[in-house]
Design a protein around this motif. Sequence first.
Motif, PDB file in Angstrom:
ATOM      1  N   ASP A   1      -8.042  -3.962   4.657  1.00 60.51           N
ATOM      2  CA  ASP A   1      -9.323  -3.397   5.104  1.00 60.51           C
ATOM      3  C   ASP A   1      -9.175  -2.633   6.414  1.00 60.51           C
TER       4      ASP A   1
ATOM      5  N   THR B   1      -6.481  -1.202   7.530  1.00 61.88           N
ATOM      6  CA  THR B   1      -5.740   0.023   7.214  1.00 61.88           C
ATOM      7  C   THR B   1      -6.649   1.074   6.607  1.00 61.88           C
ATOM      8  N   SER B   2      -7.547   0.632   5.712  1.00 67.57           N
ATOM      9  CA  SER B   2      -8.502   1.555   5.090  1.00 67.57           C
ATOM     10  C   SER B   2      -9.384   2.215   6.137  1.00 67.57           C
TER      11      SER B   2
ATOM     12  N   GLU C   1      -7.437   4.672   8.311  1.00 65.33           N
ATOM     13  CA  GLU C   1      -7.058   5.897   7.612  1.00 65.33           C
ATOM     14  C   GLU C   1      -8.263   6.802   7.396  1.00 65.33           C
ATOM     15  N   TYR C   2      -9.405   6.232   7.065  1.00 69.30           N
ATOM     16  CA  TYR C   2     -10.607   7.058   6.917  1.00 69.30           C
ATOM     17  C   TYR C   2     -10.999   7.722   8.224  1.00 69.30           C
TER      18      TYR C   2
ATOM     19  N   TYR D   1      -6.241   5.174  -3.037  1.00 69.18           N
ATOM     20  CA  TYR D   1      -7.350   4.241  -3.186  1.00 69.18           C
ATOM     21  C   TYR D   1      -8.681   4.924  -2.898  1.00 69.18           C
ATOM     22  N   GLN D   2      -8.642   5.924  -2.041  1.00 65.58           N
ATOM     23  CA  GLN D   2      -9.857   6.666  -1.737  1.00 65.58           C
ATOM     24  C   GLN D   2     -10.344   7.465  -2.938  1.00 65.58           C
TER      25      GLN D   2
ATOM     26  N   ASN E   1       0.946   4.116  -2.835  1.00 65.72           N
ATOM     27  CA  ASN E   1       0.552   5.463  -2.440  1.00 65.72           C
ATOM     28  C   ASN E   1       1.599   6.506  -2.793  1.00 65.72           C
TER      29      ASN E   1
ATOM     30  N   LEU F   1     -15.671   3.153   0.057  1.00 59.65           N
ATOM     31  CA  LEU F   1     -15.120   2.649   1.319  1.00 59.65           C
ATOM     32  C   LEU F   1     -15.088   3.726   2.392  1.00 59.65           C
TER      33      LEU F   1
ATOM     34  N   MET G   1      -3.510   4.882   2.086  1.00 53.79           N
ATOM     35  CA  MET G   1      -4.686   4.649   1.247  1.00 53.79           C
ATOM     36  C   MET G   1      -5.212   5.899   0.552  1.00 53.79           C
TER      37      MET G   1
ATOM     38  N   LEU H   1       0.823  -1.210   0.000  1.00 52.83           N
ATOM     39  CA  LEU H   1       0.000   0.000   0.000  1.00 52.83           C
ATOM     40  C   LEU H   1       0.857   1.259   0.000  1.00 52.83           C
TER      41      LEU H   1
ATOM     42  N   CYS I   1     -15.194  -2.705   7.247  1.00 53.81           N
ATOM     43  CA  CYS I   1     -13.749  -2.945   7.164  1.00 53.81           C
ATOM     44  C   CYS I   1     -13.156  -3.242   8.539  1.00 53.81           C
TER      45      CYS I   1
END
Length: 381
Positions: free
Chosen positions: A73, A75-76, A79-80, A91-92, A20, A99, A88, A16, A108
């Motif tokens: 998942d 990590t996502s 981070e959100y 990816y966002q 990134n 997500l 991420m 990731l 997640c």
Amino acid sequence: METLVFLFSFSALGVLYAMNTTPEFQEPYVILEIGVAVLVIVFLFYYLITRGNPPKDFLFFVFAEFCFTCVIDLTSALEYDGIISGFMDFYQKTGEPYLGTAYAIMMCYWDGIAHFILYLMMISRITDRRAYRTLGLFWAGSLCANMSVFITGIVAGKYGSEIRPAFWLNFLFLLMPVLGAVTLFTRPKDRPLIGGYNAQHAQTMKLIWRPLDLILVVFLLAAMAFTILRGLVALDSPLEACSIYLSQYEPYLKDPVGYPKVMMLHLLFYGLPLLGAFVYGLLKPGCTWMSDWTTFFAGAIIQCQWSHIGGSLHPRTTTPFRIPNDVFWTVLGANLLYAAVPVMVVVRVHSNPYFFLKIAPFPGQTGLPNSEEKDTKYKEK
């Protein structure tokens, strides 16, 4: 082996971070290609290190592979929520923007924690040649519910017009638990299906003399009513009760992201028949299927309710769709009880299974001892 899987799974953070910080890896189709390539490499890694002593169960590779994605998942979600950063961002924007919804974030977290623990436990059991069928059915129910609601919610909700190539990877995570569920359902059970005198005694008792079962039947009927109510709300029923519930209790059911509505429809069309079947199983002795299907459904309902409750409380859910303050504890309690009912049924079935077993034929079924029964038949001849 589970220790190696645990440590190797965190190499996902390196993948990731590299993506990134490398703009060339952030194009939508490149993300899909890298995702497929990484999954193949992870599979080959586990295939090669187990060649000397290959696991007899192909689901070992599924669980090991999915451990890797659990870290992604988790990590996502972190981070959100602003707990970590630098993994991420790309990816966002160009991967899977949905997500970032409250429901998906909670989903997640469930995958990154609950499923991760389940995978490690099942890998340990496979490695030690021990049974894991019950754990496997719980996982299959959980991930089937997870992915079916997630995929349908993406297409039916407001993100249906923002589907990127990485979206198609989700079908692999729906196919595998379905395949796993079919495999586990068709395997021999961990416990015997035929009981003796204890089972015969348990099955002669009326429901009124089984107070725990009576309470569970009442809870299941209440859960069925709750399922119907929320399902009708999701279907935009003009009934006054539905309008009142939507506006005064759970406005989250109309969140435009689509996940709450899809989840209620899943529960209405799939969960409701199972709840009714469990009532039948508590009334009719000898339903050997109860142990499997209650476990499968418990996994599904806990995952759904975790994401639903967490999503409705998450800061990313806008104020108009949150639970009103004056009914907060009522709605929260109802949702928690709704999640707890299938778990209570599972505990009941597994802790005292005699009522749900087939009864073996006993010698002297006619009421005579064996010797007397033979003498009677001889005299008749």
